[in-house]
Design an enzyme around this catalytic site. Sequence first.
Site, mmCIF file in Angstrom:
data_model
loop_
_atom_site.group_PDB
_atom_site.id
_atom_site.type_symbol
_atom_site.label_atom_id
_atom_site.label_comp_id
_atom_site.label_asym_id
_atom_site.label_seq_id
_atom_site.Cartn_x
_atom_site.Cartn_y
_atom_site.Cartn_z
ATOM 1 N N GLY A 13 10.974 34.298 -38.757
ATOM 2 C CA GLY A 13 11.422 33.287 -39.938
ATOM 3 C C GLY A 13 10.506 33.541 -41.270
ATOM 4 O O GLY A 13 9.975 32.791 -41.757
ATOM 5 N N ALA A 14 10.252 35.176 -40.941
ATOM 6 C CA ALA A 14 8.973 35.320 -42.115
ATOM 7 C C ALA A 14 9.412 35.796 -43.761
ATOM 8 O O ALA A 14 8.582 36.491 -44.261
ATOM 9 C CB ALA A 14 8.181 36.222 -41.340
ATOM 10 N N ARG A 16 10.020 34.078 -45.992
ATOM 11 C CA ARG A 16 9.522 32.988 -46.953
ATOM 12 C C ARG A 16 8.561 32.208 -46.406
ATOM 13 O O ARG A 16 8.436 32.252 -44.887
ATOM 14 C CB ARG A 16 10.625 32.520 -47.712
ATOM 15 C CG ARG A 16 11.529 31.700 -46.778
ATOM 16 C CD ARG A 16 12.673 30.999 -47.693
ATOM 17 N NE ARG A 16 13.752 30.645 -46.916
ATOM 18 C CZ ARG A 16 14.016 29.589 -46.628
ATOM 19 N NH1 ARG A 16 12.966 28.554 -46.528
ATOM 20 N NH2 ARG A 16 15.206 29.166 -46.026
ATOM 21 N N VAL A 61 16.924 34.320 -33.839
ATOM 22 C CA VAL A 61 16.018 33.984 -32.606
ATOM 23 C C VAL A 61 16.630 33.306 -31.720
ATOM 24 O O VAL A 61 16.220 33.459 -30.321
ATOM 25 C CB VAL A 61 14.632 33.445 -32.957
ATOM 26 C CG1 VAL A 61 13.823 34.237 -33.917
ATOM 27 C CG2 VAL A 61 14.748 31.920 -33.759
ATOM 28 N N SER A 139 4.491 20.893 -35.111
ATOM 29 C CA SER A 139 4.680 20.179 -36.350
ATOM 30 C C SER A 139 3.707 18.823 -36.047
ATOM 31 O O SER A 139 3.747 18.269 -34.888
ATOM 32 C CB SER A 139 6.001 19.969 -36.839
ATOM 33 O OG SER A 139 5.898 19.014 -37.758
ATOM 34 N N TYR A 151 14.231 17.509 -34.479
ATOM 35 C CA TYR A 151 12.984 18.320 -34.715
ATOM 36 C C TYR A 151 11.811 17.861 -34.070
ATOM 37 O O TYR A 151 10.982 18.673 -33.372
ATOM 38 C CB TYR A 151 12.789 18.238 -36.204
ATOM 39 C CG TYR A 151 11.799 19.023 -37.012
ATOM 40 C CD1 TYR A 151 12.077 20.341 -37.026
ATOM 41 C CD2 TYR A 151 10.524 18.574 -37.032
ATOM 42 C CE1 TYR A 151 11.132 21.167 -37.410
ATOM 43 C CE2 TYR A 151 9.668 19.345 -37.907
ATOM 44 C CZ TYR A 151 9.937 20.488 -38.155
ATOM 45 O OH TYR A 151 8.976 21.227 -38.526
ATOM 46 N N ALA A 154 11.833 18.912 -30.204
ATOM 47 C CA ALA A 154 11.552 20.356 -30.221
ATOM 48 C C ALA A 154 10.395 20.815 -30.270
ATOM 49 O O ALA A 154 9.519 21.698 -29.632
ATOM 50 C CB ALA A 154 12.493 21.158 -31.337
ATOM 51 N N LYS A 155 9.561 20.064 -31.429
ATOM 52 C CA LYS A 155 8.150 20.519 -31.545
ATOM 53 C C LYS A 155 7.137 20.187 -30.565
ATOM 54 O O LYS A 155 5.948 20.521 -30.559
ATOM 55 C CB LYS A 155 7.654 19.896 -33.097
ATOM 56 C CG LYS A 155 8.355 20.582 -34.357
ATOM 57 C CD LYS A 155 8.317 22.178 -34.260
ATOM 58 C CE LYS A 155 8.641 22.796 -35.485
ATOM 59 N NZ LYS A 155 8.560 24.378 -35.379
#
Length: 250
Positions: A13-14, A16, A61, A139, A151, A154-155
């Site tokens: 995811g690089a 940006r 991914v 996160s 989210y 998941a984090k």
Amino acid sequence: MGRFDDRVAVITGAARGIGFATAQRFAAEGAAVAILDLDEAQAADAAARIEGTAIGIGCNVSDAASVEAAVDRVVAELGGIHILVNNAGITRDNLLFKMTEEDWDLVMGVHLKGAFLMTKAAQKHFVAQKYGKIVNLSSVSALGNRGQANYSAAKMGVQGFTRTLGIELGPFGVNANAVAPGFIATDMTDATAARVGMDVEDFRAAAAERNPVRRVGFPDDIAAAAAFLASDEASYITGQTLYVDGGATL
Ligand code: NAP
């Protein structure tokens, strides 16, 4: 001499945001970097903006075949793999009663399954060479955040995954740690501003006002922490989650 001379770093995811800043940082310290992102053209464009050796590879991914092919290409084109940063991420925010099964699965698929698939593909090389560094993006939302049931689960899952990697891979010379960013000014938080109907600058100013250090974070703040954890200076640190949030969770 850079901390990552002769190292190959893969960052997902690089194209940006935090991932791109991390790729820039690793390259500046000597690494050859592979920028993985959903869109091959955007990944290649980002790689072209890196000073140093960089390649861009299209990779989803969440898809095992795509991950295997991407890791094989990194090894073939850059001569190995030493560092993996599991950064790719999406949000699909909604209050629980409105959250769809599809949005739950999408978020789990990128953050959790994505980190699992990438790590599984990379660890073959790490274990064989008795060297590897894994940095996973968690996160502050792992601690709970309204509208982010998917989210945050998941984090927090990423943190448990990281601890288990620390236990299983430590004997093979592999360190695994996580960085848990607070509010970082990227497209992701700009999209949140749009969702709640706020101007981006007002949204950032409000976040800065609430933060003990009175500013928002920037991708370079996370890149610096990821670089430390991926360096040999951090070789006695594993399984940990470092909160990089200006004190937001204190
Ligand atoms: P971003 O600007 O939205 O960038 C995320 C990147 O991931 C995008 O380039 C996106 O590609 C890519 N991506 C999405 N799904 C993918 C997939 N299935 N396979 C490969 N790449 C995929 O996000 P960011 O703010 O830099 O965040 C980076 C990481 O930090 C994420 O894990 C995020 O959850 C975490 N984080 C961010 C913050 C923050 O405040 N920004 C805070 C805490 C944690 P497309 O452009 O094609 O969608």
